[in-house]
Design a protein around this motif. Structure first.
Motif, PDB file in Angstrom:
ATOM      1  N   ASN A  53      16.731   4.983  16.804  1.00  0.00           N
ATOM      2  CA  ASN A  53      16.736   4.405  15.374  1.00  0.00           C
ATOM      3  C   ASN A  53      16.104   3.322  15.387  1.00  0.00           C
ATOM      4  O   ASN A  53      15.099   3.143  14.529  1.00  0.00           O
ATOM      5  CB  ASN A  53      17.968   4.524  14.605  1.00  0.00           C
ATOM      6  CG  ASN A  53      18.759   5.886  14.751  1.00  0.00           C
ATOM      7  OD1 ASN A  53      18.210   6.887  14.436  1.00  0.00           O
ATOM      8  ND2 ASN A  53      19.836   5.893  14.950  1.00  0.00           N
ATOM      9  N   ASP A 416      23.372   7.689  17.675  1.00  0.00           N
ATOM     10  CA  ASP A 416      22.648   8.880  17.526  1.00  0.00           C
ATOM     11  C   ASP A 416      23.597   9.788  16.470  1.00  0.00           C
ATOM     12  O   ASP A 416      23.161  10.685  15.775  1.00  0.00           O
ATOM     13  CB  ASP A 416      22.266   9.582  18.619  1.00  0.00           C
ATOM     14  CG  ASP A 416      21.436   8.651  19.638  1.00  0.00           C
ATOM     15  OD1 ASP A 416      20.414   8.617  18.986  1.00  0.00           O
ATOM     16  OD2 ASP A 416      21.975   8.077  20.506  1.00  0.00           O
ATOM     17  N   TYR A 417      25.037   9.748  16.777  1.00  0.00           N
ATOM     18  CA  TYR A 417      25.792  10.464  16.091  1.00  0.00           C
ATOM     19  C   TYR A 417      26.813   9.683  15.396  1.00  0.00           C
ATOM     20  O   TYR A 417      27.191   8.502  15.807  1.00  0.00           O
ATOM     21  CB  TYR A 417      26.463  11.640  17.150  1.00  0.00           C
ATOM     22  CG  TYR A 417      25.500  12.401  17.454  1.00  0.00           C
ATOM     23  CD1 TYR A 417      24.960  13.540  16.675  1.00  0.00           C
ATOM     24  CD2 TYR A 417      24.923  12.312  18.692  1.00  0.00           C
ATOM     25  CE1 TYR A 417      24.069  14.714  17.004  1.00  0.00           C
ATOM     26  CE2 TYR A 417      23.936  13.239  19.140  1.00  0.00           C
ATOM     27  CZ  TYR A 417      23.457  14.216  18.210  1.00  0.00           C
ATOM     28  OH  TYR A 417      22.492  15.265  18.706  1.00  0.00           O
ATOM     29  N   SER A 471      20.500  10.699   6.939  1.00  0.00           N
ATOM     30  CA  SER A 471      20.214  12.038   7.193  1.00  0.00           C
ATOM     31  C   SER A 471      20.913  13.090   6.279  1.00  0.00           C
ATOM     32  O   SER A 471      21.074  14.023   6.642  1.00  0.00           O
ATOM     33  CB  SER A 471      20.766  12.246   8.637  1.00  0.00           C
ATOM     34  OG  SER A 471      22.058  12.194   9.071  1.00  0.00           O
ATOM     35  N   ASP A 475      23.606  13.888  11.018  1.00  0.00           N
ATOM     36  CA  ASP A 475      23.868  13.130  12.203  1.00  0.00           C
ATOM     37  C   ASP A 475      25.519  12.853  12.616  1.00  0.00           C
ATOM     38  O   ASP A 475      25.773  12.134  13.416  1.00  0.00           O
ATOM     39  CB  ASP A 475      23.179  11.892  12.717  1.00  0.00           C
ATOM     40  CG  ASP A 475      23.238  10.955  11.541  1.00  0.00           C
ATOM     41  OD1 ASP A 475      24.129  11.281  10.476  1.00  0.00           O
ATOM     42  OD2 ASP A 475      22.555  10.077  11.600  1.00  0.00           O
ATOM     43  N   SER A 496      26.554  18.501   8.450  1.00  0.00           N
ATOM     44  CA  SER A 496      27.020  18.039   9.447  1.00  0.00           C
ATOM     45  C   SER A 496      27.246  18.890  10.645  1.00  0.00           C
ATOM     46  O   SER A 496      27.198  20.278  10.343  1.00  0.00           O
ATOM     47  CB  SER A 496      28.120  17.108   9.044  1.00  0.00           C
ATOM     48  OG  SER A 496      28.120  16.191   8.328  1.00  0.00           O
ATOM     49  N   SER A 762      25.249  17.275  22.461  1.00  0.00           N
ATOM     50  CA  SER A 762      24.804  16.545  21.734  1.00  0.00           C
ATOM     51  C   SER A 762      23.258  15.899  21.958  1.00  0.00           C
ATOM     52  O   SER A 762      22.657  15.619  20.982  1.00  0.00           O
ATOM     53  CB  SER A 762      25.876  15.506  21.601  1.00  0.00           C
ATOM     54  OG  SER A 762      27.013  15.654  21.307  1.00  0.00           O
TER      55      SER A 762
END
Length: 762
Positions: A53, A416-417, A471, A475, A496, A762
């Motif tokens: 990101n 990322d998550y 998002s 994410d 999600s 993931s």
């Protein structure tokens, strides 16, 4: 540790001293051996080559190490005859296996800046909560509220009384004695010899004898049993004044319906204080109070794993070590301490864990009215670990692994998550526990209560954080552990990733499949739920259920038992419905699948004394739970995987004992089925083909059988929550000189487990 502002010297001197302290801490850290999470300890490597990101300096450019990652797929990674590509021993769907293998070879660690918070909270939470130093917000203990946790709540045990029901409508917390209104729990109270002894459920009420021989005793919830529970007469069935020594010596009588259901109490008469069950047992930086971690000064988070600027660096958790730390050269302004920035080497994927208000997790743990509810372990009178058979304990196990993982980050800009830790496993098991949980407002539907809780969590993170809108929640990760998974997810979060045990795509069973009315989600209106399926294989993942560690089975290597020792062709042992004694009476139980199997192949006589139409000597289909259940699974070639009220744990039972699973549930995904190549180790049979089951299995040749058995042996550890078990083993090792059998056997395992597979997906 004192605030820097209290020192009587210049800021430059303070900064110099602080830098020296940090330097010493760093030296100590590099010289101190760390216990890593299983992903490092067992050699699992991070696979993701996702774009990042932002960079370490906060710009929108990609990090140098990962900015040009373009995985080149190895042409030799061709799919085998079953359509699988092998990665780390497991047969994956080809596109996923190739991606994992290619990314694995080029992924590198990156520098991630972790901000160590120093914000203060109002009145330091008044001693009734824990201060989140990152947000400057209190996380209040059960029964307290307000910005500074100054408001004491009145959480009653009983519903409003009526003339017919002086203690209100029945609920688990119903109490004729003293109600602790901070937790809605019932105790003996003042004036008794043991005021802190629980008076849980039927303990405090009259018990009527059976109306017929062999019938059950009936509790009269309208009549308190004060003459017994409060008696000092040794000939009556007492409780609140019964001396344990006298009771153990059989000198006094006691009421057998009374026991120690609440966590933290052991012994037949609750006379032994025990360790309670908390997430990661507060990480060694706090005290577990019924399920809520009361953290030491300098730490916060649901498991006390997040350090603040008050905490010494050498005590930081492994997921923040080793790190390079920057100390600001300017004095702090106001009452807060300095913020500390730590640069930590990490591999992707990076997971940010929301520190939600405790109503979504730790309050649900702390307020449990039965210690076994929703947790994967409790503690014995000697404070040894006692693993539970609570299938929903998977939610606690995964949560603990994420919290202790090197993939965890507090840097939301780099993540990322985003994991949203709502403990529905505790919510649903507790829905009838106490009035304040509000099930009466939802027509007593646990499915509706659950949806409401997840919607509130969504509202909180959208209101308090900026990450959702990046998002539209794609994410974000939510775990729905209950019988029908994410069927009752609010429409707002459906973008999600859903972690579930129930992979119903609704392609065939397009309505609620549970036989238990309170879990039915059909009545939930579309303006709350939307019109989504229960499971979307394009984005969601089915995880294995929790299974109690079985050191004997591992030591005997039941999973590796060869073909020649598997004499039973097909095996299924479980509830088969109303045709059998003690069977579930509902026709909708198991969507009728288990009943159809029994009609054809039942090996135990039903109520009418009949066997299945096609019963055979080498086929076992029985409702009689065997004391040698694991041994019988390991002696079978094929094992049935059929639903119960929603999902069941039969897939895990089969795989962990090395038996080839036979799946009979149309349109419903099993653990990892959308990422692993199930044709390599399992057999799927359509529900309409149940009468042809044995013919189909007999038609599988020996080469194919050996191939599937070999793959089951390769993947069986992916159905174990080994990481969580080993985290507990490490904690117990510090307390006791001798390791328990489960710790010894699990420490020998080396292949990827549930958490490793989750990270790889993931």
């Amino acid at each position: 540790m004192a605030s820097f502002q209290s020192w009587k010297c210049s800021w430059s001197l303070i900064a110099a001293v602080a830098s020296l302290v940090l330097l010493v801490s760093l030296v100590h850290m590099f010289l101190t051996p760390l216990f890593p999470s299983s992903l490092d300890y067992f050699g699992a490597r991070q696979n993701s080559c996702l774009p990042v990101n932002v960079s370490v300096d906060g710009s929108s450019e990609h990090l140098a190490d990962n900015s040009q990652l373009n995985p080149v797929f190895d042409p030799q990674l061709v799919a085998d005859s079953h359509g699988a590509v092998t990665y780390r021993g497991a047969p994956w769907k080809p596109e996923i296996g190739r991606w994992l293998s290619s990314c694995d070879s080029i992924s590198t660690a990156i520098d991630v800046v972790e901000s160590i918070g120093s914000k203060s909270c109002e009145n330091d939470c008044s001693g009734q909560g824990i201060c989140n130093r990152q947000l400057g917000q209190c996380r209040c203990f059960h029964g307290f509220d307000g910005e500074g946790c100054t408001k004491k709540l009145q959480l009653g045990c009983n519903h409003p009384e009526t003339l017919e029901k002086p203690f209100g409508w029945w609920i688990v917390s119903i109490c004729p004695a003293y109600c602790d209104t901070t937790r809605a729990m019932c105790f003996c109270g003042a004036g008794t010899k043991y005021p802190n002894r629980p008076v849980a459920e039927s303990c405090g009420f009259k018990i009527n004898l059976p109306s017929e021989p062999g019938g059950p005793k009936i509790t009269d919830w309208t009549k308190a049993d004060f003459e017994n529970i409060f008696t000092t007469n040794s000939s009556r069935r007492g409780w609140c004044n019964v001396d344990p020594k006298d009771a153990y010596a059989s000198k006094v009588n006691f009421k057998e319906e009374c026991d120690c259901k609440y966590d933290g109490l052991g012994g037949r008469f609750c006379e032994i204080p025990t360790v309670c069950s908390c997430l990661n047992q507060c990480s060694g930086h706090g005290h577990c109070h019924g399920g809520f971690c009361q953290c030491d000064n300098g730490y916060y988070g649901i498991d006390c794993s997040i350090p603040s600027a008050l905490s010494p660096m050498q005590e930081w958790p492994a997921w923040l070590r080793p790190s390079k730390v920057d100390v600001p050269d300017k004095a702090p302004i106001g009452t807060n301490l300095i913020n500390v920035s730590a640069v930590v080497k990490k591999k992707r994927p990076l997971i940010y864990v929301y520190d939600l208000p405790p109503e979504f997790n730790s309050h649900l743990l702390e307020g449990r009215h039965w210690k076994f509810e929703c947790v994967n372990r409790i503690y014995t009178d000697e404070n040894r670990t006692l693993w539970t058979e609570q299938l929903y304990g998977s939610q606690m196990a995964l949560y603990e692994s994420i919290l202790a993982s090197p993939y965890r980050t507090m840097n939301g800009e780099e993540a990322d998550y985003f994991y949203v830790p709502v403990l529905d496993s505790c919510l649903i098991t507790r829905a009838d526990d106490a009035p304040h949980l509000g099930i009466q407002k939802h027509s007593r539907l646990r499915s509706s209560v659950t949806l409401d809780f997840y919607k509130k969590a969504y509202d909180h993170i959208v209101d308090q954080y900026l990450y959702w809108n990046r998002s539209s929640g794609r994410d974000h990760i939510w775990f729905f552990s209950w019988d029908e998974g994410a069927c009752c997810a609010p429409k707002e979060i459906w973008n999600s990733m859903m972690l579930v045990h129930w992979g119903n795509t609704n392609s065939k069973h397009n309505h609620s499949t549970t036989a238990y009315w309170a879990d039915n989600w059909d009545p939930i209106p579309s303006h709350r739920r939307g019109d989504h399926p229960c499971f979307d294989p394009e984005k969601d993942l089915v995880l294995p259920a929790w299974k109690r560690p079985e050191p004997g089975a591992i030591w005997l290597k039941l999973w590796a038992r060869p073909r020649k020792e598997r004499k039973t062709l097909f095996y299924f042992n479980g509830n088969l419905g109303s045709a059998y004694e003690h069977g579930r009476p509902e026709n909708t139980y198991s969507m009728g699948i288990r009943q159809k199997l029994a009609e054809e192949f039942g090996s135990t006589p039903n109520k009418e004394g009949k066997l299945g139409r096609q019963h055979a000597a080498n086929v076992t289909v029985s409702p009689l739970r065997s004391p040698k259940y694991l041994e019988e699974l390991a002696s079978s070639l094929f094992c049935g995987v059929l639903p119960g009220d929603g999902w069941s744990g039969r897939m895990e039972d089969s795989i962990q004992q090395g038996c080839i699973p036979v799946i009979i549930q149309d349109g419903i995904f099993l653990p990892y089925e959308n990422v692993l190549n199930y044709k390599s180790f399992a057999v799927r049979i359509q529900e309409d083909d149940i009468p042809n089951l044995i013919k189909i299995l007999q038609g599988i040749n020996e080469t194919e059988i050996e191939f599937m058995l070999a793959n089951v042996r390769q993947i069986w550890q992916r159905f174990l929550y080994r990481d969580s078990v080993l985290l507990e083993a490490q904690r117990q090792k510090k307390l006791f000189p001798e390791e328990d059998g489960w710790a010894v056997e699990f420490s020998k395992l080396r292949e990827d487990d549930v958490f490793s597979t989750f990270i790889q997906k993931s």
